[in-house]
Write a protein that holds these residues in place. Structure first.
Motif, PDB file in Angstrom:
ATOM      1  N   ALA A  42      -2.179   8.969  12.938  1.00  0.00           N
ATOM      2  CA  ALA A  42      -1.987   8.400  11.598  1.00  0.00           C
ATOM      3  C   ALA A  42      -3.031   7.358  11.222  1.00  0.00           C
ATOM      4  O   ALA A  42      -2.994   6.834  10.115  1.00  0.00           O
ATOM      5  CB  ALA A  42      -0.596   7.768  11.508  1.00  0.00           C
ATOM      6  N   GLU A  43      -3.971   7.037  12.130  1.00  0.00           N
ATOM      7  CA  GLU A  43      -4.929   5.971  11.854  1.00  0.00           C
ATOM      8  C   GLU A  43      -6.297   6.512  11.467  1.00  0.00           C
ATOM      9  O   GLU A  43      -6.767   7.511  12.008  1.00  0.00           O
ATOM     10  CB  GLU A  43      -5.053   5.038  13.063  1.00  0.00           C
ATOM     11  CG  GLU A  43      -3.819   4.186  13.302  1.00  0.00           C
ATOM     12  CD  GLU A  43      -4.047   3.116  14.355  1.00  0.00           C
ATOM     13  OE1 GLU A  43      -5.061   3.208  15.090  1.00  0.00           O
ATOM     14  OE2 GLU A  43      -3.223   2.191  14.442  1.00  0.00           O
ATOM     15  N   LYS A  75      -7.143   1.695   8.987  1.00  0.00           N
ATOM     16  CA  LYS A  75      -6.085   1.926   8.016  1.00  0.00           C
ATOM     17  C   LYS A  75      -5.086   2.925   8.598  1.00  0.00           C
ATOM     18  O   LYS A  75      -5.455   3.816   9.360  1.00  0.00           O
ATOM     19  CB  LYS A  75      -6.658   2.498   6.720  1.00  0.00           C
ATOM     20  CG  LYS A  75      -7.662   1.599   6.015  1.00  0.00           C
ATOM     21  CD  LYS A  75      -6.974   0.443   5.322  1.00  0.00           C
ATOM     22  CE  LYS A  75      -7.950  -0.315   4.435  1.00  0.00           C
ATOM     23  NZ  LYS A  75      -7.310  -1.432   3.717  1.00  0.00           N
ATOM     24  N   LYS A  76      -3.851   2.772   8.223  1.00  0.00           N
ATOM     25  CA  LYS A  76      -2.831   3.704   8.670  1.00  0.00           C
ATOM     26  C   LYS A  76      -2.356   4.535   7.495  1.00  0.00           C
ATOM     27  O   LYS A  76      -2.080   4.002   6.413  1.00  0.00           O
ATOM     28  CB  LYS A  76      -1.643   2.963   9.280  1.00  0.00           C
ATOM     29  CG  LYS A  76      -0.618   3.897   9.919  1.00  0.00           C
ATOM     30  CD  LYS A  76       0.434   3.117  10.697  1.00  0.00           C
ATOM     31  CE  LYS A  76       1.401   4.073  11.393  1.00  0.00           C
ATOM     32  NZ  LYS A  76       2.415   3.346  12.200  1.00  0.00           N
ATOM     33  N   THR A  78       0.053   5.981   5.298  1.00  0.00           N
ATOM     34  CA  THR A  78       1.441   5.576   5.042  1.00  0.00           C
ATOM     35  C   THR A  78       2.339   6.760   4.694  1.00  0.00           C
ATOM     36  O   THR A  78       3.567   6.647   4.770  1.00  0.00           O
ATOM     37  CB  THR A  78       1.500   4.561   3.891  1.00  0.00           C
ATOM     38  OG1 THR A  78       0.985   5.180   2.691  1.00  0.00           O
ATOM     39  CG2 THR A  78       0.669   3.330   4.207  1.00  0.00           C
ATOM     40  N   GLN A  79       1.738   7.868   4.286  1.00  0.00           N
ATOM     41  CA  GLN A  79       2.530   9.026   3.874  1.00  0.00           C
ATOM     42  C   GLN A  79       2.694  10.004   5.042  1.00  0.00           C
ATOM     43  O   GLN A  79       1.767  10.715   5.411  1.00  0.00           O
ATOM     44  CB  GLN A  79       1.867   9.713   2.682  1.00  0.00           C
ATOM     45  CG  GLN A  79       1.710   8.815   1.472  1.00  0.00           C
ATOM     46  CD  GLN A  79       3.026   8.228   1.008  1.00  0.00           C
ATOM     47  OE1 GLN A  79       3.915   8.953   0.559  1.00  0.00           O
ATOM     48  NE2 GLN A  79       3.152   6.915   1.108  1.00  0.00           N
ATOM     49  N   ASP A  80       3.880   9.993   5.608  1.00  0.00           N
ATOM     50  CA  ASP A  80       4.220  10.882   6.730  1.00  0.00           C
ATOM     51  C   ASP A  80       5.392  11.738   6.252  1.00  0.00           C
ATOM     52  O   ASP A  80       6.541  11.319   6.263  1.00  0.00           O
ATOM     53  CB  ASP A  80       4.613  10.041   7.951  1.00  0.00           C
ATOM     54  CG  ASP A  80       4.825  10.883   9.201  1.00  0.00           C
ATOM     55  OD1 ASP A  80       4.766  12.125   9.106  1.00  0.00           O
ATOM     56  OD2 ASP A  80       5.065  10.297  10.270  1.00  0.00           O
ATOM     57  N   TYR A 120       0.645  11.094  -5.736  1.00  0.00           N
ATOM     58  CA  TYR A 120       0.486   9.894  -4.904  1.00  0.00           C
ATOM     59  C   TYR A 120      -0.920   9.312  -5.063  1.00  0.00           C
ATOM     60  O   TYR A 120      -1.085   8.095  -5.220  1.00  0.00           O
ATOM     61  CB  TYR A 120       0.750  10.226  -3.436  1.00  0.00           C
ATOM     62  CG  TYR A 120       0.457   9.055  -2.528  1.00  0.00           C
ATOM     63  CD1 TYR A 120       1.370   8.013  -2.377  1.00  0.00           C
ATOM     64  CD2 TYR A 120      -0.758   8.962  -1.848  1.00  0.00           C
ATOM     65  CE1 TYR A 120       1.093   6.918  -1.574  1.00  0.00           C
ATOM     66  CE2 TYR A 120      -1.050   7.870  -1.036  1.00  0.00           C
ATOM     67  CZ  TYR A 120      -0.116   6.857  -0.902  1.00  0.00           C
ATOM     68  OH  TYR A 120      -0.406   5.764  -0.115  1.00  0.00           O
ATOM     69  N   THR A 124      -1.763   5.731  -6.728  1.00  0.00           N
ATOM     70  CA  THR A 124      -2.376   4.735  -5.841  1.00  0.00           C
ATOM     71  C   THR A 124      -3.626   4.143  -6.477  1.00  0.00           C
ATOM     72  O   THR A 124      -3.853   2.923  -6.440  1.00  0.00           O
ATOM     73  CB  THR A 124      -2.721   5.359  -4.483  1.00  0.00           C
ATOM     74  OG1 THR A 124      -1.518   5.809  -3.845  1.00  0.00           O
ATOM     75  CG2 THR A 124      -3.409   4.349  -3.571  1.00  0.00           C
ATOM     76  N   TYR A 286       0.347  14.321   7.138  1.00  0.00           N
ATOM     77  CA  TYR A 286      -0.099  12.936   7.010  1.00  0.00           C
ATOM     78  C   TYR A 286      -1.100  12.885   5.852  1.00  0.00           C
ATOM     79  O   TYR A 286      -1.978  13.743   5.748  1.00  0.00           O
ATOM     80  CB  TYR A 286      -0.857  12.474   8.259  1.00  0.00           C
ATOM     81  CG  TYR A 286      -0.039  12.137   9.467  1.00  0.00           C
ATOM     82  CD1 TYR A 286       0.937  11.153   9.429  1.00  0.00           C
ATOM     83  CD2 TYR A 286      -0.292  12.769  10.683  1.00  0.00           C
ATOM     84  CE1 TYR A 286       1.651  10.816  10.570  1.00  0.00           C
ATOM     85  CE2 TYR A 286       0.421  12.443  11.819  1.00  0.00           C
ATOM     86  CZ  TYR A 286       1.392  11.465  11.755  1.00  0.00           C
ATOM     87  OH  TYR A 286       2.097  11.138  12.881  1.00  0.00           O
ATOM     88  N   ASP A 288      -3.181   9.920   2.862  1.00  0.00           N
ATOM     89  CA  ASP A 288      -3.293   8.635   2.176  1.00  0.00           C
ATOM     90  C   ASP A 288      -4.632   8.576   1.449  1.00  0.00           C
ATOM     91  O   ASP A 288      -5.465   9.502   1.570  1.00  0.00           O
ATOM     92  CB  ASP A 288      -3.163   7.457   3.139  1.00  0.00           C
ATOM     93  CG  ASP A 288      -2.391   6.291   2.516  1.00  0.00           C
ATOM     94  OD1 ASP A 288      -2.587   6.040   1.311  1.00  0.00           O
ATOM     95  OD2 ASP A 288      -1.583   5.658   3.218  1.00  0.00           O
ATOM     96  N   TRP A 290      -7.726   5.559   0.053  1.00  0.00           N
ATOM     97  CA  TRP A 290      -8.227   4.189   0.035  1.00  0.00           C
ATOM     98  C   TRP A 290      -9.483   4.105  -0.828  1.00  0.00           C
ATOM     99  O   TRP A 290     -10.214   5.086  -0.990  1.00  0.00           O
ATOM    100  CB  TRP A 290      -8.571   3.710   1.447  1.00  0.00           C
ATOM    101  CG  TRP A 290      -7.457   3.861   2.430  1.00  0.00           C
ATOM    102  CD1 TRP A 290      -6.439   2.980   2.676  1.00  0.00           C
ATOM    103  CD2 TRP A 290      -7.222   4.983   3.292  1.00  0.00           C
ATOM    104  NE1 TRP A 290      -5.597   3.489   3.629  1.00  0.00           N
ATOM    105  CE2 TRP A 290      -6.036   4.703   4.031  1.00  0.00           C
ATOM    106  CE3 TRP A 290      -7.872   6.193   3.512  1.00  0.00           C
ATOM    107  CZ2 TRP A 290      -5.520   5.583   4.966  1.00  0.00           C
ATOM    108  CZ3 TRP A 290      -7.353   7.085   4.432  1.00  0.00           C
ATOM    109  CH2 TRP A 290      -6.184   6.772   5.157  1.00  0.00           C
TER     110      TRP A 290
END
Length: 319
Positions: A42-43, A75-76, A78-80, A120, A124, A286, A288, A290
């Motif tokens: 997840a990272e 960063k992790k 966040t959407q799992d 999402y 975001t 997974y 996300d 950024w």
């Protein structure tokens, strides 16, 4: 688990990841994932670079010393998200499992996963833009939409210059208004836009591709259901009560860094499945998005205000 199910899982994962990039309206943001370091799980590590500016050259001492610093910010994602499906053994056997399961998972991702990930990502970006004061309020009207859009585009170009590629993501409803707006006929052209291995025909405004997004995916805020609570068992997502419609997002193409990974898709045949005489498919995603502080210079989001919440001039534009 048999060898066949392992092979099916590997094929499904590859195909689903490819479908994600090529079919999502935000798929082009994943082309920027090469900037990040991802080694599974997840990272994700996002690079941050700092450089010294120019200094004077001295004929005796030579060049002024400069520095370059590259740091990676962890960063992790966040959407799992995930789901498990069962296909009854009476409906599917080993000879047609691959075709049936492929259709099921492909349709699930097309109709459920991709719209949610689009929603999402856009929400975001809207939240980040609000934090960095990169939003503009505007109620679309065909008399003013063209001038307003070009004004927003000019504002971004004034920050980043003309030498960078800019993408305009736009609500399909707003894009329809723009098509018939005064002054747009001579400035809207056609071109090609590539994301992943797919090339699409798109409209262009002043050389910038316009990606049209269904308005249901283009709100400023969403609630993502857990799929377990009694009122939310259906899963998926819905616009938040205080969500606003977005008109468009103007973004330097390299700014949004999106990562989505289909985690190990597990397949159990009816003899292995302990719960039912059925094929069982586990799907986990997974993802996300950024944007670095520097990348935010190339972002501008146009947001609608509901009637009665802003000036009378904007309310008039709704009529």
């Amino acid at each position: 688990m048999s060898i066949n199910t392992l092979e099916y899982a590997a094929v499904f994962m590859q195909e689903l990841d490819s479908q994600m990039v090529e079919c999502a309206t935000s798929g082009w943001m994943e082309d920027n994932a090469g900037q990040a370091q991802y080694h599974g799980g997840a990272e994700v590590k996002i690079p941050k670079m700092e450089l010294s500016g120019l200094g004077n050259y001295d004929r005796d001492k030579g060049f002024a010393s400069g520095s370059v610093t590259v740091n990676y910010e962890t960063k992790k994602m966040t959407q799992d998200r995930g789901r498990t499906f069962q296909v009854d053994a009476m409906d599917v056997d080993e000879t047609n499992f691959a075709a049936v399961a492929g259709n099921v998972m492909g349709e699930f991702q097309r109709s459920k996963v991709i719209p949610e990930i689009d929603a999402y990502r856009y929400s975001t970006i809207a939240a980040l833009a609000e934090t960095k004061q990169k939003t503009q309020k505007y109620i679309p009207a065909k008399e003013t939409i063209w001038e307003t859009l070009l004004g927003d585009l000019t504002e971004v170009r004034d920050k980043v210059g003309d030498g960078v590629e800019i993408v305009i993501t736009m609500s399909a409803k707003v894009a329809g208004m723009l098509d018939i707006a005064k002054g747009s006929n001579y400035a809207i052209g056609s071109g090609e836009f590539t994301q992943g291995s797919a090339t699409m025909k798109v409209r262009e405004i002043d050389g910038c591709p316009v990606i049209r997004v269904p308005s249901a995916r283009f709100q400023t805020k969403y609630e993502f259901y857990d799929g377990v609570s009694s009122s939310k068992e259906a899963g998926g997502f819905v616009a938040a009560a205080d969500a606003k419609d977005m008109n468009w997002i103007i973004a330097v193409r390299q700014a949004p860094i999106a990562v989505s990974k289909t985690d190990v898709t597990r397949i159990f045949d009816p003899m292995t499945n302990q719960n039912a005489n059925a094929w069982k498919i586990d799907y986990r995603k997974y993802h996300d998005l950024w944007i670095t502080d520097h990348g935010m210079e190339g972002i501008l989001v146009s947001v609608q205000e509901k009637a009665g919440t802003d000036s009378g001039q904007e309310e008039e534009g709704m009529s």
